[in-house]
Design an enzyme around this catalytic site. Structure first.
Site, PDB file in Angstrom:
ATOM      1  N   GLU A   1       7.748  12.944 -34.227  1.00 36.50           N
ATOM      2  CA  GLU A   1       9.163  13.254 -34.059  1.00 36.50           C
ATOM      3  C   GLU A   1       9.985  12.157 -34.736  1.00 36.50           C
ATOM      4  O   GLU A   1      10.395  11.196 -34.095  1.00 36.50           O
ATOM      5  CB  GLU A   1       9.503  13.369 -32.578  1.00 36.50           C
ATOM      6  CG  GLU A   1       8.689  14.448 -31.867  1.00 36.50           C
ATOM      7  CD  GLU A   1       8.894  14.465 -30.371  1.00 36.50           C
ATOM      8  OE1 GLU A   1       9.813  15.145 -29.899  1.00 36.50           O
ATOM      9  OE2 GLU A   1       8.125  13.775 -29.674  1.00 36.50           O
TER      10      GLU A   1
ATOM     11  N   LYS B   1      13.386  10.932 -33.197  1.00 37.78           N
ATOM     12  CA  LYS B   1      13.444  10.589 -31.781  1.00 37.78           C
ATOM     13  C   LYS B   1      13.850   9.132 -31.591  1.00 37.78           C
ATOM     14  O   LYS B   1      13.325   8.241 -32.259  1.00 37.78           O
ATOM     15  CB  LYS B   1      12.068  10.835 -31.147  1.00 37.78           C
ATOM     16  CG  LYS B   1      12.049  10.735 -29.624  1.00 37.78           C
ATOM     17  CD  LYS B   1      10.671  11.121 -29.098  1.00 37.78           C
ATOM     18  CE  LYS B   1      10.625  11.127 -27.583  1.00 37.78           C
ATOM     19  NZ  LYS B   1       9.290  11.541 -27.080  1.00 37.78           N
TER      20      LYS B   1
ATOM     21  N   GLU C   1       7.290   6.112 -29.837  1.00 42.80           N
ATOM     22  CA  GLU C   1       7.819   7.397 -29.376  1.00 42.80           C
ATOM     23  C   GLU C   1       7.913   8.421 -30.499  1.00 42.80           C
ATOM     24  O   GLU C   1       7.920   9.625 -30.246  1.00 42.80           O
ATOM     25  CB  GLU C   1       9.196   7.201 -28.728  1.00 42.80           C
ATOM     26  CG  GLU C   1       9.168   6.543 -27.368  1.00 42.80           C
ATOM     27  CD  GLU C   1       8.441   7.394 -26.336  1.00 42.80           C
ATOM     28  OE1 GLU C   1       8.731   8.612 -26.274  1.00 42.80           O
ATOM     29  OE2 GLU C   1       7.588   6.861 -25.618  1.00 42.80           O
TER      30      GLU C   1
END
Length: 293
Positions: free
Chosen positions: A227, A230, A236
């Site tokens: 992602e 993100k 993350e």
């Protein structure tokens, strides 16, 4: 399909109003229904009642995902217990529902976090399913050779402490980041590959855990894609098996096409679960409760 807390009252009030829209949906139409910001137990009860009225309750499991942080104690595994603030007010009623309906308890399990938070005390080999001397639970005299099993049995113990021994676990999230910041030890392509390869090998062996031997599991890997937009630490954005453009982050030595039962934009799953056979069109209704998840 997803509903916000603003949309939900019009679609799923505290009655059997789901019947007004659910008959047009079959188990093959959708993979997940996610309700965000709702009171979770009434939503689960309403959905189950609607499914039961359509004779779909044996094909569709209704449950909700939980963070591992809902446990106040996870070591040793036999001492696993839910936080006092939610044990009786929230967990017990949910567990009563799951026990009655035969649905699994969904838990997010991330051995990576345990290693990242204390790499000097937690062995990397232990969290990556590699050879290690193991960790003995003095209360049960069971020896654990990986953190995944230890965390799973801590959840089993927490559930048992509240008086339930007939509930199966389903891992709604687990994964390992392929990149991280300087203060995120262990986040690398090599370790992510090892974790996923060894996890698949471990779960598909059907050995179960020391506390629940020979109990098979459904496991959802987080995540299918990195992602890149993100926020937060680098890790993350790097839990995916693929880049946003669809190219693999790394090769999957232990992954074979037939091991995967579903693929979505966020997760891939491999299954050994038998209570609700996938051949019948298994549909997991993941009701995400933002206060817990």
């Amino acid at each position: 399909m997803a509903l916000s807390s603003d949309e939900a009252p019009a679609v799923l009030p505290n009655t059997l109003a789901p019947l007004s829209w659910m008959p047009s949906i079959t188990p093959t139409d959708i993979k997940h229904l996610i309700f965000v910001g709702m009171q979770v137990l009434p939503a689960m009860q309403n959905i189950y009642a609607a499914l039961e009225s359509m004779n779909l309750h044996q094909q569709v499991a209704v449950s909700t995902a939980h963070s591992f942080s809902t446990l106040k104690t996870s070591y040793p595994p036999s001492a696993g217990a839910f936080s006092d603030s939610i044990a009786n007010a929230y967990m017990r009623p949910v567990l009563e529902f799951l026990s009655r309906t035969g649905s699994p308890f969904l838990i997010n399990v991330y051995p990576y976090f345990a290693y990242k938070d204390n790499p000097s005390a937690v062995s990397l080999e232990y969290v990556l399913f590699q050879d290690n001397p193991g960790v003995l639970d003095e209360n049960t005299q069971l020896r654990y050779y990986n953190m995944f099993d230890a965390q799973m049995d801590a959840v089993y113990s927490a559930i048992s402490e509240l008086g339930f021994d007939n509930i199966t676990l389903l891992v709604s999230e687990t994964g390992w980041p392929s990149r991280g910041d300087a203060d995120e030890p262990g986040a690398s392509v090599a370790n992510a590959r090892l974790y996923h390869d060894n996890l698949v090998r471990h779960v598909t062996s059907m050995r179960g855990t020391p506390l629940r031997p020979n109990v098979s599991l459904d496991v959802y890997l987080f995540a299918l894609f990195n992602e890149d937009m993100k926020p937060g630490p680098t890790s993350e954005r790097n839990y995916g098996l693929f880049q946003p453009d669809g190219t693999p982050v790394y090769s999957f030595r232990s992954f074979r096409q037939q091991q995967f039962t579903s693929v979505s934009s966020s997760a891939v799953a491999f299954s050994m679960f038998h209570r609700f056979p996938l051949e019948l069109g298994l549909l997991y209704l993941l009701i995400v409760y933002v206060a817990v998840y």
